[in-house]
Every structure is written in C-alpha cells, then in structure tokens.
Design a protein around this motif. Structure first.
Motif, PDB file in Angstrom:
ATOM      1  N   GLY A   1       3.425 -49.408 -15.077  1.00 20.55           N
ATOM      2  CA  GLY A   1       3.436 -50.546 -15.984  1.00 20.55           C
ATOM      3  C   GLY A   1       4.402 -50.487 -17.140  1.00 20.55           C
ATOM      4  O   GLY A   1       4.466 -51.429 -17.936  1.00 20.55           O
ATOM      5  N   ARG A   2       5.129 -49.442 -17.281  1.00 13.82           N
ATOM      6  CA  ARG A   2       6.099 -49.372 -18.374  1.00 13.82           C
ATOM      7  C   ARG A   2       7.206 -50.391 -18.132  1.00 13.82           C
ATOM      8  O   ARG A   2       7.632 -50.581 -17.001  1.00 13.82           O
ATOM      9  CB  ARG A   2       6.667 -47.969 -18.465  1.00 13.82           C
ATOM     10  CG  ARG A   2       7.592 -47.792 -19.645  1.00 13.82           C
ATOM     11  CD  ARG A   2       7.656 -46.402 -20.104  1.00 13.82           C
ATOM     12  NE  ARG A   2       8.479 -46.355 -21.317  1.00 13.82           N
ATOM     13  CZ  ARG A   2       8.520 -45.328 -22.097  1.00 13.82           C
ATOM     14  NH1 ARG A   2       7.802 -44.270 -21.812  1.00 13.82           N
ATOM     15  NH2 ARG A   2       9.272 -45.346 -23.154  1.00 13.82           N
ATOM     16  N   THR A   3       7.673 -51.036 -19.208  1.00 17.93           N
ATOM     17  CA  THR A   3       8.654 -52.099 -19.030  1.00 17.93           C
ATOM     18  C   THR A   3      10.001 -51.821 -19.685  1.00 17.93           C
ATOM     19  O   THR A   3      10.943 -52.578 -19.492  1.00 17.93           O
ATOM     20  CB  THR A   3       8.102 -53.421 -19.606  1.00 17.93           C
ATOM     21  OG1 THR A   3       7.800 -53.223 -20.983  1.00 17.93           O
ATOM     22  CG2 THR A   3       6.876 -53.864 -18.840  1.00 17.93           C
ATOM     23  N   ASN A   4      10.104 -50.747 -20.520  1.00 17.84           N
ATOM     24  CA  ASN A   4      11.399 -50.447 -21.139  1.00 17.84           C
ATOM     25  C   ASN A   4      11.576 -48.930 -21.245  1.00 17.84           C
ATOM     26  O   ASN A   4      10.640 -48.174 -21.013  1.00 17.84           O
ATOM     27  CB  ASN A   4      11.536 -51.112 -22.512  1.00 17.84           C
ATOM     28  CG  ASN A   4      10.525 -50.600 -23.504  1.00 17.84           C
ATOM     29  OD1 ASN A   4      10.276 -49.406 -23.602  1.00 17.84           O
ATOM     30  ND2 ASN A   4       9.938 -51.513 -24.262  1.00 17.84           N
ATOM     31  N   VAL A   5      12.790 -48.520 -21.609  1.00 22.78           N
ATOM     32  CA  VAL A   5      13.100 -47.092 -21.675  1.00 22.78           C
ATOM     33  C   VAL A   5      13.041 -46.540 -23.091  1.00 22.78           C
ATOM     34  O   VAL A   5      13.312 -45.367 -23.305  1.00 22.78           O
ATOM     35  CB  VAL A   5      14.498 -46.795 -21.077  1.00 22.78           C
ATOM     36  CG1 VAL A   5      14.526 -47.101 -19.605  1.00 22.78           C
ATOM     37  CG2 VAL A   5      15.574 -47.558 -21.823  1.00 22.78           C
ATOM     38  N   TYR A   6      12.696 -47.366 -24.069  1.00 25.09           N
ATOM     39  CA  TYR A   6      12.666 -46.922 -25.457  1.00 25.09           C
ATOM     40  C   TYR A   6      11.399 -46.130 -25.748  1.00 25.09           C
ATOM     41  O   TYR A   6      10.370 -46.329 -25.110  1.00 25.09           O
ATOM     42  CB  TYR A   6      12.763 -48.122 -26.402  1.00 25.09           C
ATOM     43  CG  TYR A   6      14.031 -48.906 -26.170  1.00 25.09           C
ATOM     44  CD1 TYR A   6      15.262 -48.386 -26.552  1.00 25.09           C
ATOM     45  CD2 TYR A   6      14.009 -50.143 -25.546  1.00 25.09           C
ATOM     46  CE1 TYR A   6      16.437 -49.084 -26.324  1.00 25.09           C
ATOM     47  CE2 TYR A   6      15.173 -50.837 -25.314  1.00 25.09           C
ATOM     48  CZ  TYR A   6      16.376 -50.308 -25.704  1.00 25.09           C
ATOM     49  OH  TYR A   6      17.531 -50.989 -25.475  1.00 25.09           O
ATOM     50  N   ASP A   7      11.494 -45.218 -26.733  1.00 23.39           N
ATOM     51  CA  ASP A   7      10.343 -44.408 -27.110  1.00 23.39           C
ATOM     52  C   ASP A   7       9.216 -45.279 -27.625  1.00 23.39           C
ATOM     53  O   ASP A   7       9.435 -46.272 -28.333  1.00 23.39           O
ATOM     54  CB  ASP A   7      10.721 -43.400 -28.203  1.00 23.39           C
ATOM     55  CG  ASP A   7      11.532 -42.246 -27.667  1.00 23.39           C
ATOM     56  OD1 ASP A   7      11.439 -41.972 -26.456  1.00 23.39           O
ATOM     57  OD2 ASP A   7      12.247 -41.618 -28.457  1.00 23.39           O
ATOM     58  N   VAL A   8       8.006 -44.884 -27.290  1.00 18.42           N
ATOM     59  CA  VAL A   8       6.816 -45.600 -27.728  1.00 18.42           C
ATOM     60  C   VAL A   8       6.445 -45.092 -29.118  1.00 18.42           C
ATOM     61  O   VAL A   8       6.556 -43.904 -29.409  1.00 18.42           O
ATOM     62  CB  VAL A   8       5.659 -45.350 -26.727  1.00 18.42           C
ATOM     63  CG1 VAL A   8       4.400 -46.064 -27.157  1.00 18.42           C
ATOM     64  CG2 VAL A   8       6.072 -45.773 -25.338  1.00 18.42           C
ATOM     65  N   GLU A   9       6.001 -46.006 -29.998  1.00 18.58           N
ATOM     66  CA  GLU A   9       5.543 -45.596 -31.329  1.00 18.58           C
ATOM     67  C   GLU A   9       4.361 -44.644 -31.178  1.00 18.58           C
ATOM     68  O   GLU A   9       3.479 -44.859 -30.354  1.00 18.58           O
ATOM     69  CB  GLU A   9       5.092 -46.821 -32.132  1.00 18.58           C
ATOM     70  CG  GLU A   9       6.218 -47.667 -32.647  1.00 18.58           C
ATOM     71  CD  GLU A   9       6.947 -46.997 -33.797  1.00 18.58           C
ATOM     72  OE1 GLU A   9       6.300 -46.333 -34.626  1.00 18.58           O
ATOM     73  OE2 GLU A   9       8.178 -47.153 -33.859  1.00 18.58           O
ATOM     74  N   ARG A  10       4.363 -43.607 -31.990  1.00 16.31           N
ATOM     75  CA  ARG A  10       3.251 -42.671 -31.966  1.00 16.31           C
ATOM     76  C   ARG A  10       3.056 -42.118 -33.362  1.00 16.31           C
ATOM     77  O   ARG A  10       3.974 -42.092 -34.172  1.00 16.31           O
ATOM     78  CB  ARG A  10       3.491 -41.542 -30.969  1.00 16.31           C
ATOM     79  CG  ARG A  10       4.727 -40.735 -31.264  1.00 16.31           C
ATOM     80  CD  ARG A  10       4.912 -39.648 -30.220  1.00 16.31           C
ATOM     81  NE  ARG A  10       6.121 -38.916 -30.537  1.00 16.31           N
ATOM     82  CZ  ARG A  10       6.987 -38.545 -29.661  1.00 16.31           C
ATOM     83  NH1 ARG A  10       6.805 -38.813 -28.400  1.00 16.31           N
ATOM     84  NH2 ARG A  10       8.057 -37.876 -30.027  1.00 16.31           N
TER      85      ARG A  10
END
Length: 131
Positions: free
Chosen positions: A34-43
């Motif tokens: 389900g991931r839609t982009n290659v950018y880092d996810v906020e954490r």
C-alpha cells in the motif's frame, strides 16, 4: 512486474552498484502493501539526552583542560556513552581536534583582528627590509 525484472532494469540503466536485489524486493513488498511514494515517512524521534546543563558541563571540562581525549572526558560523565560525549564536543560545541588540543572551529572577530594586525605588521616589516 517482478522484483527480479525491476532489478535487471535498474542495473541495466544505472550499473551494478546502484541497488541490491534485496533492496528492490523490499521496496516491491512495501508498494504491494500500500505504499504510494518513495519519500521518508514522518516519525517521532527519541528525545535527546543532551541538555543545556550537560552541554555546559562538558564545555566547562573542556575549558579546564584542552588536551583531553573523548575517553577521559567520558569518564567525567559516566552516565553518557563515548558517542554522546563525542557528539556534544563536535556537533553541539563545535570543537575540532588540532594536533593534540581541542579548539573551537569558529574564529572570533577578536581573533580575526589579531591575525590581520600581525600579518599587516609582518608585511610592513618585510617591505621595510626589502626597500
């Protein structure tokens, strides 16, 4: 497309050292989930153990003895790892090692003026000797 096919295309275009097959398989799994982009996810990061008081304590110890090592300095702060002490010294306090002494990385305006006046006096002395 399969991960193997994507990997072959990437290595064909960018070379063999670009991305390993295992990384490609990992990204393929992420997009299938389900991931839609290659950018880092906020954490949210862990809170820092470096406080202003701790930074001040380390700076005080440095100013007492500029010929310290990270190991000897970390013995003064047994609750901290050597890595945290090193990070405080180099990143937070902006010191670097020069020969066997730790010095601030930034030159103050006063230091710049001293250097300028010394170099000016030396150049005037050389001009006097030459002429």
């Amino acid at each position: 497309m399969s991960a193997a096919y994507i990997h072959r295309q990437i290595t064909e275009v960018y070379g063999k050292e670009t991305m390993s097959g295992s990384k490609v398989r990992k990204w393929v799994r992420k997009f299938k989930n389900g991931r839609t982009n290659v950018y880092d996810v906020e954490r949210s990061d862990r809170p820092s153990v470096i406080t202003a008081d701790l930074r001040q304590g380390v700076e005080t110890k440095i100013l007492e003895n500029k010929r310290f090592t990270i190991t000897t300095l970390s013995l003064e702060f047994p609750d901290l790892s050597r890595w945290v002490v090193y990070k405080i010294v180099t990143k937070d306090l902006n010191f670097k090692k020069l020969c066997s002494r730790w010095i601030p990385r930034l030159i103050t305006a006063e230091d710049k003026e001293k250097r300028f006046s010394i170099s000016l006096s030396l150049s005037l002395s050389l001009d006097f000797l030459i002429h």
